[in-house]
Design a protein around this motif. Structure first.
Motif, PDB file in Angstrom:
ATOM      1  N   PHE A  66       0.841  -1.214   0.000  1.00  0.00           N
ATOM      2  CA  PHE A  66       0.000   0.000   0.000  1.00  0.00           C
ATOM      3  C   PHE A  66       0.869   1.254   0.000  1.00  0.00           C
ATOM      4  O   PHE A  66       0.582   2.233  -0.686  1.00  0.00           O
ATOM      5  N   VAL A  67       1.927   1.213   0.790  1.00  0.00           N
ATOM      6  CA  VAL A  67       2.827   2.382   0.850  1.00  0.00           C
ATOM      7  C   VAL A  67       3.402   2.663  -0.535  1.00  0.00           C
ATOM      8  O   VAL A  67       3.335   3.782  -1.039  1.00  0.00           O
ATOM      9  N   SER A  68       3.920   1.591  -1.167  1.00  0.00           N
ATOM     10  CA  SER A  68       4.597   1.830  -2.445  1.00  0.00           C
ATOM     11  C   SER A  68       3.593   2.258  -3.514  1.00  0.00           C
ATOM     12  O   SER A  68       3.918   3.091  -4.369  1.00  0.00           O
ATOM     13  N   GLN A  69       2.367   1.714  -3.460  1.00  0.00           N
ATOM     14  CA  GLN A  69       1.331   2.115  -4.423  1.00  0.00           C
ATOM     15  C   GLN A  69       0.994   3.602  -4.260  1.00  0.00           C
ATOM     16  O   GLN A  69       0.860   4.330  -5.238  1.00  0.00           O
ATOM     17  N   THR A  70       0.897   4.050  -2.997  1.00  0.00           N
ATOM     18  CA  THR A  70       0.550   5.452  -2.739  1.00  0.00           C
ATOM     19  C   THR A  70       1.669   6.372  -3.213  1.00  0.00           C
ATOM     20  O   THR A  70       1.419   7.398  -3.851  1.00  0.00           O
ATOM     21  N   LEU A  71       2.911   5.957  -2.902  1.00  0.00           N
ATOM     22  CA  LEU A  71       4.046   6.784  -3.325  1.00  0.00           C
ATOM     23  C   LEU A  71       4.087   6.871  -4.848  1.00  0.00           C
ATOM     24  O   LEU A  71       4.290   7.934  -5.418  1.00  0.00           O
ATOM     25  N   LYS A  72       3.852   5.721  -5.502  1.00  0.00           N
ATOM     26  CA  LYS A  72       3.878   5.676  -6.960  1.00  0.00           C
ATOM     27  C   LYS A  72       2.811   6.622  -7.526  1.00  0.00           C
ATOM     28  O   LYS A  72       3.071   7.380  -8.473  1.00  0.00           O
ATOM     29  N   ALA A  73       1.627   6.587  -6.908  1.00  0.00           N
ATOM     30  CA  ALA A  73       0.510   7.414  -7.383  1.00  0.00           C
ATOM     31  C   ALA A  73       0.829   8.910  -7.264  1.00  0.00           C
ATOM     32  O   ALA A  73       0.248   9.728  -7.979  1.00  0.00           O
ATOM     33  N   THR A  74       1.749   9.239  -6.353  1.00  0.00           N
ATOM     34  CA  THR A  74       2.083  10.664  -6.189  1.00  0.00           C
ATOM     35  C   THR A  74       3.438  10.983  -6.821  1.00  0.00           C
ATOM     36  O   THR A  74       4.070  11.978  -6.468  1.00  0.00           O
ATOM     37  N   GLY A  75       3.869  10.137  -7.711  1.00  0.00           N
ATOM     38  CA  GLY A  75       5.159  10.374  -8.369  1.00  0.00           C
ATOM     39  C   GLY A  75       6.331  10.350  -7.397  1.00  0.00           C
ATOM     40  O   GLY A  75       7.332  11.014  -7.619  1.00  0.00           O
ATOM     41  N   GLY A  76       6.185   9.571  -6.321  1.00  0.00           N
ATOM     42  CA  GLY A  76       7.271   9.445  -5.349  1.00  0.00           C
ATOM     43  C   GLY A  76       7.393  10.648  -4.439  1.00  0.00           C
ATOM     44  O   GLY A  76       8.347  10.765  -3.678  1.00  0.00           O
ATOM     45  N   ARG A  77       6.457  11.572  -4.500  1.00  0.00           N
ATOM     46  CA  ARG A  77       6.618  12.824  -3.792  1.00  0.00           C
ATOM     47  C   ARG A  77       5.909  12.882  -2.449  1.00  0.00           C
ATOM     48  O   ARG A  77       6.136  13.804  -1.671  1.00  0.00           O
ATOM     49  N   ALA A  78       5.003  11.921  -2.210  1.00  0.00           N
ATOM     50  CA  ALA A  78       4.283  11.966  -0.926  1.00  0.00           C
ATOM     51  C   ALA A  78       5.245  11.716   0.227  1.00  0.00           C
ATOM     52  O   ALA A  78       6.132  10.877   0.127  1.00  0.00           O
ATOM     53  N   ASN A  79       5.082  12.447   1.284  1.00  0.00           N
ATOM     54  CA  ASN A  79       5.906  12.285   2.483  1.00  0.00           C
ATOM     55  C   ASN A  79       5.655  10.891   3.074  1.00  0.00           C
ATOM     56  O   ASN A  79       4.552  10.601   3.530  1.00  0.00           O
ATOM     57  N   PRO A  80       6.659  10.017   3.051  1.00  0.00           N
ATOM     58  CA  PRO A  80       6.439   8.626   3.469  1.00  0.00           C
ATOM     59  C   PRO A  80       5.933   8.521   4.912  1.00  0.00           C
ATOM     60  O   PRO A  80       5.148   7.616   5.222  1.00  0.00           O
ATOM     61  N   ARG A  81       6.357   9.436   5.753  1.00  0.00           N
ATOM     62  CA  ARG A  81       5.922   9.391   7.153  1.00  0.00           C
ATOM     63  C   ARG A  81       4.416   9.599   7.250  1.00  0.00           C
ATOM     64  O   ARG A  81       3.701   8.847   7.912  1.00  0.00           O
ATOM     65  N   ILE A  82       3.926  10.611   6.479  1.00  0.00           N
ATOM     66  CA  ILE A  82       2.491  10.905   6.542  1.00  0.00           C
ATOM     67  C   ILE A  82       1.683   9.808   5.843  1.00  0.00           C
ATOM     68  O   ILE A  82       0.611   9.419   6.300  1.00  0.00           O
ATOM     69  N   VAL A  83       2.251   9.256   4.758  1.00  0.00           N
ATOM     70  CA  VAL A  83       1.578   8.154   4.055  1.00  0.00           C
ATOM     71  C   VAL A  83       1.374   6.989   5.018  1.00  0.00           C
ATOM     72  O   VAL A  83       0.290   6.412   5.104  1.00  0.00           O
ATOM     73  N   THR A  84       2.411   6.660   5.767  1.00  0.00           N
ATOM     74  CA  THR A  84       2.329   5.545   6.713  1.00  0.00           C
ATOM     75  C   THR A  84       1.265   5.808   7.772  1.00  0.00           C
ATOM     76  O   THR A  84       0.415   4.946   8.049  1.00  0.00           O
ATOM     77  N   GLU A  85       1.297   7.013   8.323  1.00  0.00           N
ATOM     78  CA  GLU A  85       0.310   7.365   9.361  1.00  0.00           C
ATOM     79  C   GLU A  85      -1.110   7.272   8.817  1.00  0.00           C
ATOM     80  O   GLU A  85      -2.006   6.706   9.448  1.00  0.00           O
ATOM     81  N   GLU A  86      -1.276   7.810   7.601  1.00  0.00           N
ATOM     82  CA  GLU A  86      -2.601   7.876   7.006  1.00  0.00           C
ATOM     83  C   GLU A  86      -3.120   6.468   6.666  1.00  0.00           C
ATOM     84  O   GLU A  86      -4.284   6.152   6.872  1.00  0.00           O
ATOM     85  N   LEU A  87      -2.224   5.611   6.158  1.00  0.00           N
ATOM     86  CA  LEU A  87      -2.611   4.238   5.825  1.00  0.00           C
ATOM     87  C   LEU A  87      -3.052   3.497   7.083  1.00  0.00           C
ATOM     88  O   LEU A  87      -4.080   2.806   7.092  1.00  0.00           O
ATOM     89  N   GLN A  88      -2.270   3.670   8.158  1.00  0.00           N
ATOM     90  CA  GLN A  88      -2.626   2.995   9.417  1.00  0.00           C
ATOM     91  C   GLN A  88      -4.015   3.437   9.876  1.00  0.00           C
ATOM     92  O   GLN A  88      -4.853   2.628  10.257  1.00  0.00           O
ATOM     93  N   ARG A  89      -4.224   4.757   9.770  1.00  0.00           N
ATOM     94  CA  ARG A  89      -5.504   5.304  10.239  1.00  0.00           C
ATOM     95  C   ARG A  89      -6.664   4.738   9.413  1.00  0.00           C
ATOM     96  O   ARG A  89      -7.620   4.197   9.956  1.00  0.00           O
TER      97      ARG A  89
END
Lengths: 497, 96
Positions: free
Chosen positions: A469-492
């Motif tokens: 899920f993390v890598s899919q989200t990062l890919k969808a944002t062209g690698g630009r999404a802040n990984p820390r926030i992506v992780t927090e948001e996915l968990q939530r």
């Protein structure tokens, strides 16, 4: 230039019965423009026999005249190592016949050298220091270069003949091959910081001979020593001394005794081999050089040299630890190469926010990204076209979470390729990290919606899908999404499903 | 006694790569004796606090500035060499 210490567990370091007693003689070739006693260039690498004149070729009737910088440079070394400076000193002739020395003698200093009674501090592991005494430092001239394997005769190039050297003689204070390595490393750093020698062992601008003996631990009497020559790299210095101490201990243990002799380190067989015994030793018949005036160094001269001494490597290392809060390891890596430590300081100075964590981030960036490129390209920091300001910008971009470290590395490649500022690259290529929570929230929910089957598997216990899920989200944002926030948001969001 | 002297002279001669026959060594021994006797007169003086004289003219700090000057051409440098190959001086091989 960074060469790791060869772990050389010789018997001496593991056997408590015997200890080694080692003194080093180090020759440093000085970076003067001209030779010691004539106006020929002391340039390294000129065509053979082009930097020669009647003086350095030993023609009858020619007279030597002392290069002022030879005195200036040795005073720097003497003062940097806490030596006493002798007011009046003279040169002597050391007489021997060898074709690399056309005069039939080497001009050197014998009794009463110009610098004496100094010290060098070395580090032993965890920052503990040990003081190695300096017996003397004196001035002399180098010999020519003999080539034995190109012709039926020996070929001689006298370009190096008469190039100024200083010889640094230590007290027998060194107790192991590792200490010898550290001592030599300190000398190398000091001469390089002083700018009086390029410190290159392989090319022979620094040369080292070792006097080695062993004795029962606790004994105050010295054993019989051997002199070991041909130590032309840091690795060889450590290996040769380790080998020689082991050899002497084994000899004594088997009931034999060490004889005073000169031995040569043979790197191909990893052994020291007999060169000459004491009976064959030279009688150099030293006498005062009548062709040269004496050297008089008054207090004013000493003070003037003292006032221009640069910061020395050990001082700089302490300052890097105290001022920038760098770990001993980082400080040690930088200080080993003066240019690299200068570069670190320039980068740190360009930081907008000066704080210990940012200094450490700069240090990390240089030690990993920058030094990797230096070693790939086999160049020094001064040959790398990158501005300290750009390194500082880049570090602040990723410490401030404007870009991820992965993107930062990509930007660094761009900076190296086209010299653009990292900030400009970020805005031109729209690389700024997305830290806007609402935007990431949207991207995450889209990914989860599009991967319903995997969300179910995840909920059923296949938790390693989280990375997917993390890598899919990062890919969808062209690698630009802040990984820390992506992780927090996915968990939530996953917890809420 | 005389044998010791000629041995000492022979040692020094060897170091200077000079060859003398036994007769020459004897002559030198006599001549050196005379010279040492002559210089030995000085020993009558009390020289306890006298520094050795290294130069007749006392001068110090005769320097040249550290500036590279023009050297000889290689051809000039090699001109007096007993043997050369236009680039290097050549001497009998000293290593096996």
């Amino acid at each position: 230039m960074t060469e790791s210490i060869v772990s050389n567990t010789s018997i001496v370091e593991t056997n408590s019965e015997y200890e080694a007693v080692i003194g080093l003689e180090v020759h440093a070739q000085l970076l003067t423009e001209s030779k010691a006693f004539c106006g020929c260039s002391s340039d390294f690498g000129a065509l053979p026999n082009t930097n020669v004149c009647p003086v350095c070729l030993g023609h009858p009737g020619s007279l030597p005249k002392l290069n002022r910088n030879l005195v200036e440079f040795i005073l720097k070394m003497g003062l940097a190592t806490g030596c006493k400076i002798r007011e009046h000193s003279i040169f002597s002739r050391k007489n021997y016949f060898y074709a690399d020395l056309p005069k039939g003698y080497q001009i050197s200093q014998y009794s009463d050298p110009i610098c004496y009674d100094g010290k060098i501090e070395i580090e032993l592991g965890d920052g503990a220091t040990k003081r190695i005494g300096i017996t003397r430092i004196h001035m002399e001239e180098d010999t020519g270069k003999s080539i034995h394997d190109l012709d039926i005769d020996t070929l001689i190039d006298y370009n190096r003949c008469g190039v100024p050297l200083i010889e640094i003689v230590s007290e027998p204070d060194i107790r192991s091959a590792t200490e010898a390595y550290q001592y030599l490393m300190q000398i190398r750093q000091i001469v390089m910081y002083l700018g009086i020698c390029d410190g290159n062992l392989e090319e022979g601008s620094l040369r080292c001979d070792a006097n080695v003996s062993v004795r029962k631990r606790g004994s105050t009497k010295f054993g019989v020593k051997t002199e070991v020559k041909n130590l032309n790299s840091f690795r060889n210095v450590e290996k040769a001394i380790g080998y020689e101490t082991d050899r002497q201990i084994a000899l004594i243990k088997s009931g034999g005794f060490v004889t005073q002799e000169t031995r040569m380190w043979d790197a191909s067989s990893q052994q020291t081999k007999l060169m000459r015994s004491k009976e064959q030793a030279h009688d150099y018949r030293y006498f005062p050089e009548p062709d040269l005036a004496g050297v008089y160094v008054n207090a004013e001269w000493v003070e003037r040299v003292k006032s221009v001494l640069p910061e020395l490597p050990m001082e700089r290392k302490q300052r890097f630890m105290n001022f920038y809060g760098l770990p001993r390891y980082d400080a040690g890596i930088f200080v080993e190469d003066k240019s690299l430590s200068d570069f670190f300081e320039r980068c740190a100075g360009e930081l907008e926010t000066k704080s210990a964590d940012r200094f450490k981030a700069v240090s990390n960036w240089i030690m990993t990204e920058v030094m990797r490129i230096l070693s790939d390209r086999k160049i020094g920091i001064n040959e790398l076209a990158v501005l300290p300001k750009h390194i500082a910008e880049l570090v602040e971009l990723f410490v401030g979470e404007v870009v991820s470290s992965k993107i930062a590395k990509e930007i660094f490649s761009d900076v190296l390729a086209n010299g653009k500022s990292p900030k400009v690259i970020v805005s031109e290529k729209n690389l700024a990290q997305i830290s806007d929570v609402a935007q990431i929230e949207k991207a995450v929910s889209e990914i989860l919606a599009a991967n319903g089957d995997n969300v179910e598997k995840y909920k059923a216990g296949k938790t390693n899908l989280f990375g997917f899920f993390v890598s899919q989200t990062l890919k969808a944002t062209g690698g630009r999404a802040n990984p820390r926030i992506v992780t927090e948001e996915l968990q939530r969001q996953l917890n809420a499903v | 006694m005389n044998q010791d002297k000629t041995d000492a002279i022979k040692d020094v001669a060897d170091l200077a790569r000079l060859n003398f026959d036994a007769q020459e060594l004897e002559v030198f021994a006599l001549q050196f004796d005379k010279m040492l006797e002559y210089v030995g007169v000085i020993e009558q003086l009390d020289l306890e606090n006298v520094e050795p004289l290294l130069h007749v003219v006392h001068s110090e700090n005769v320097f040249r500035e550290d500036v590279a000057e023009k050297s000889l051409s290689t051809a000039e440098a090699l001109a007096n060499a007993p043997k050369h190959n236009d680039v290097f001086f050549k001497v009998p091989k000293v290593l096996k």
